[in-house]
Scaffold this motif. Structure first.
Motif, PDB file in Angstrom:
ATOM      1  N   VAL A   1     -14.854  40.314  -1.825  1.00 34.68           N
ATOM      2  CA  VAL A   1     -14.504  41.738  -1.799  1.00 34.68           C
ATOM      3  C   VAL A   1     -14.178  42.211  -3.212  1.00 34.68           C
ATOM      4  N   GLY A   2     -13.730  41.299  -4.051  1.00 36.33           N
ATOM      5  CA  GLY A   2     -13.345  41.662  -5.408  1.00 36.33           C
ATOM      6  C   GLY A   2     -11.859  41.931  -5.499  1.00 36.33           C
ATOM      7  N   GLY A   3     -11.095  41.262  -4.676  1.00 38.50           N
ATOM      8  CA  GLY A   3      -9.645  41.500  -4.643  1.00 38.50           C
ATOM      9  C   GLY A   3      -9.331  42.498  -3.554  1.00 38.50           C
ATOM     10  N   ARG A   4      -8.460  43.411  -3.841  1.00 37.06           N
ATOM     11  CA  ARG A   4      -8.132  44.463  -2.874  1.00 37.06           C
ATOM     12  C   ARG A   4      -9.321  45.403  -2.755  1.00 37.06           C
ATOM     13  N   PHE A   5      -9.414  46.071  -1.622  1.00 36.79           N
ATOM     14  CA  PHE A   5     -10.482  47.057  -1.445  1.00 36.79           C
ATOM     15  C   PHE A   5     -10.257  48.229  -2.393  1.00 36.79           C
ATOM     16  N   LYS A   6     -11.340  48.877  -2.778  1.00 39.52           N
ATOM     17  CA  LYS A   6     -11.245  50.005  -3.704  1.00 39.52           C
ATOM     18  C   LYS A   6     -10.548  51.189  -3.045  1.00 39.52           C
ATOM     19  N   LYS A   7      -9.615  51.756  -3.737  1.00 41.52           N
ATOM     20  CA  LYS A   7      -8.896  52.919  -3.212  1.00 41.52           C
ATOM     21  C   LYS A   7      -9.722  54.194  -3.305  1.00 41.52           C
ATOM     22  N   THR A   8     -10.765  54.176  -4.140  1.00 43.77           N
ATOM     23  CA  THR A   8     -11.622  55.355  -4.296  1.00 43.77           C
ATOM     24  C   THR A   8     -12.806  55.338  -3.350  1.00 43.77           C
ATOM     25  N   GLY A   9     -12.978  54.274  -2.577  1.00 44.22           N
ATOM     26  CA  GLY A   9     -14.086  54.201  -1.633  1.00 44.22           C
ATOM     27  C   GLY A   9     -15.311  53.552  -2.248  1.00 44.22           C
ATOM     28  N   TYR A  10     -16.370  53.506  -1.452  1.00 44.95           N
ATOM     29  CA  TYR A  10     -17.581  52.803  -1.855  1.00 44.95           C
ATOM     30  C   TYR A  10     -18.795  53.721  -1.829  1.00 44.95           C
ATOM     31  N   SER A  11     -19.673  53.518  -2.795  1.00 45.98           N
ATOM     32  CA  SER A  11     -20.933  54.258  -2.843  1.00 45.98           C
ATOM     33  C   SER A  11     -21.913  53.613  -1.869  1.00 45.98           C
ATOM     34  N   PRO A  12     -22.996  54.301  -1.520  1.00 43.57           N
ATOM     35  CA  PRO A  12     -24.003  53.694  -0.642  1.00 43.57           C
ATOM     36  C   PRO A  12     -24.541  52.372  -1.197  1.00 43.57           C
ATOM     37  N   ALA A  13     -24.777  52.301  -2.498  1.00 47.48           N
ATOM     38  CA  ALA A  13     -25.291  51.067  -3.107  1.00 47.48           C
ATOM     39  C   ALA A  13     -24.301  49.919  -2.935  1.00 47.48           C
TER      40      ALA A  13
ATOM     41  N   PHE B   1     -15.216  52.942   4.155  1.00 48.33           N
ATOM     42  CA  PHE B   1     -14.327  53.908   3.517  1.00 48.33           C
ATOM     43  C   PHE B   1     -15.119  54.608   2.417  1.00 48.33           C
ATOM     44  N   PHE B   2     -15.388  55.900   2.619  1.00 45.77           N
ATOM     45  CA  PHE B   2     -16.109  56.686   1.614  1.00 45.77           C
ATOM     46  C   PHE B   2     -15.178  57.101   0.479  1.00 45.77           C
ATOM     47  N   GLY B   3     -13.889  57.225   0.786  1.00 47.27           N
ATOM     48  CA  GLY B   3     -12.932  57.659  -0.232  1.00 47.27           C
ATOM     49  C   GLY B   3     -13.285  59.028  -0.754  1.00 47.27           C
ATOM     50  N   ASP B   4     -13.409  59.137  -2.065  1.00 47.11           N
ATOM     51  CA  ASP B   4     -13.734  60.431  -2.668  1.00 47.11           C
ATOM     52  C   ASP B   4     -15.225  60.556  -2.994  1.00 47.11           C
ATOM     53  N   TYR B   5     -16.064  59.751  -2.362  1.00 45.12           N
ATOM     54  CA  TYR B   5     -17.500  59.772  -2.650  1.00 45.12           C
ATOM     55  C   TYR B   5     -18.098  61.164  -2.468  1.00 45.12           C
ATOM     56  N   PHE B   6     -17.810  61.827  -1.355  1.00 39.75           N
ATOM     57  CA  PHE B   6     -18.379  63.147  -1.102  1.00 39.75           C
ATOM     58  C   PHE B   6     -17.807  64.191  -2.053  1.00 39.75           C
ATOM     59  N   GLU B   7     -16.534  64.033  -2.411  1.00 45.44           N
ATOM     60  CA  GLU B   7     -15.930  64.929  -3.401  1.00 45.44           C
ATOM     61  C   GLU B   7     -16.649  64.819  -4.737  1.00 45.44           C
TER      62      GLU B   7
END
Length: 163
Positions: free
Chosen positions: A59-71, A92-98
């Motif tokens: 996972v790379g440590g903790r999950f990203k708080k900003t979300g994940y891109s499609p890639a 978790f998309f996070g702020d992807y759409f923003e």
């Protein structure tokens, strides 16, 4: 609510955020990995801790708080969900759409929120108008490969792993 509503009772779920325990208990569904399980395993099950740590590194440590891109979802999270034998993935998309911007529709027909002005009594008093998110009628579906869309909102998407 969506996980509980749209998945079978014993369906295994991979959650791409630190909210896996909340999903586990609110939806009453098993999750295949939860960041917070590590501390429990440290005191109770050393072999489970070693397996947990391998996933943690992927996972790379903790999950990203900003979300994940499609890639990132297609290259890392969906394959990891398969490896962990999950049937569903809550992404978790996070702020992807923003980040895409409020009025942009990508070449993949991704639906993004539109900002609209709402007239309120405050506007007539000379105050700033209130901006609200008006959700488009289409879901926030990223058309990810290897999964089928079930449900989404601006921050999360629920997909069933296919093939």
């Amino acid at each position: 609510r969506a996980v509980r509503q749209f998945t079978p009772e014993k369906a295994k779920l991979f959650v791409t955020s630190d909210r896996a325990l909340e999903v586990r208990y609110a939806a009453l569904r098993p999750v295949v990995f939860a960041y917070k399980d590590g501390s429990t395993f440290a005191f109770s099950n050393y072999s489970a801790l070693l397996k947990w740590h391998e996933v943690y590194k992927k996972v790379g440590g903790r999950f990203k708080k900003t979300g994940y891109s499609p890639a990132e979802l297609e290259q890392t999270m969906i394959p990891l969900a398969r490896e962990l034998d999950a049937e569903y993935i809550l992404v978790f998309f996070g702020d992807y759409f923003e980040k895409l911007g409020s009025n942009i529709v990508s070449r993949n027909n991704i639906v993004v929120p539109k900002i609209t002005q709402i007239a309120t009594p405050a506007v007539s008093n000379g105050l700033e108008p209130i901006a609200s998110l008006e959700r488009n009628k289409e879901p926030y579906d990223l058309h990810l490969h290897g999964v089928s869309y079930i449900w989404s909102n601006p921050q999360y998407g629920l997909y069933r792993l296919t093939g």
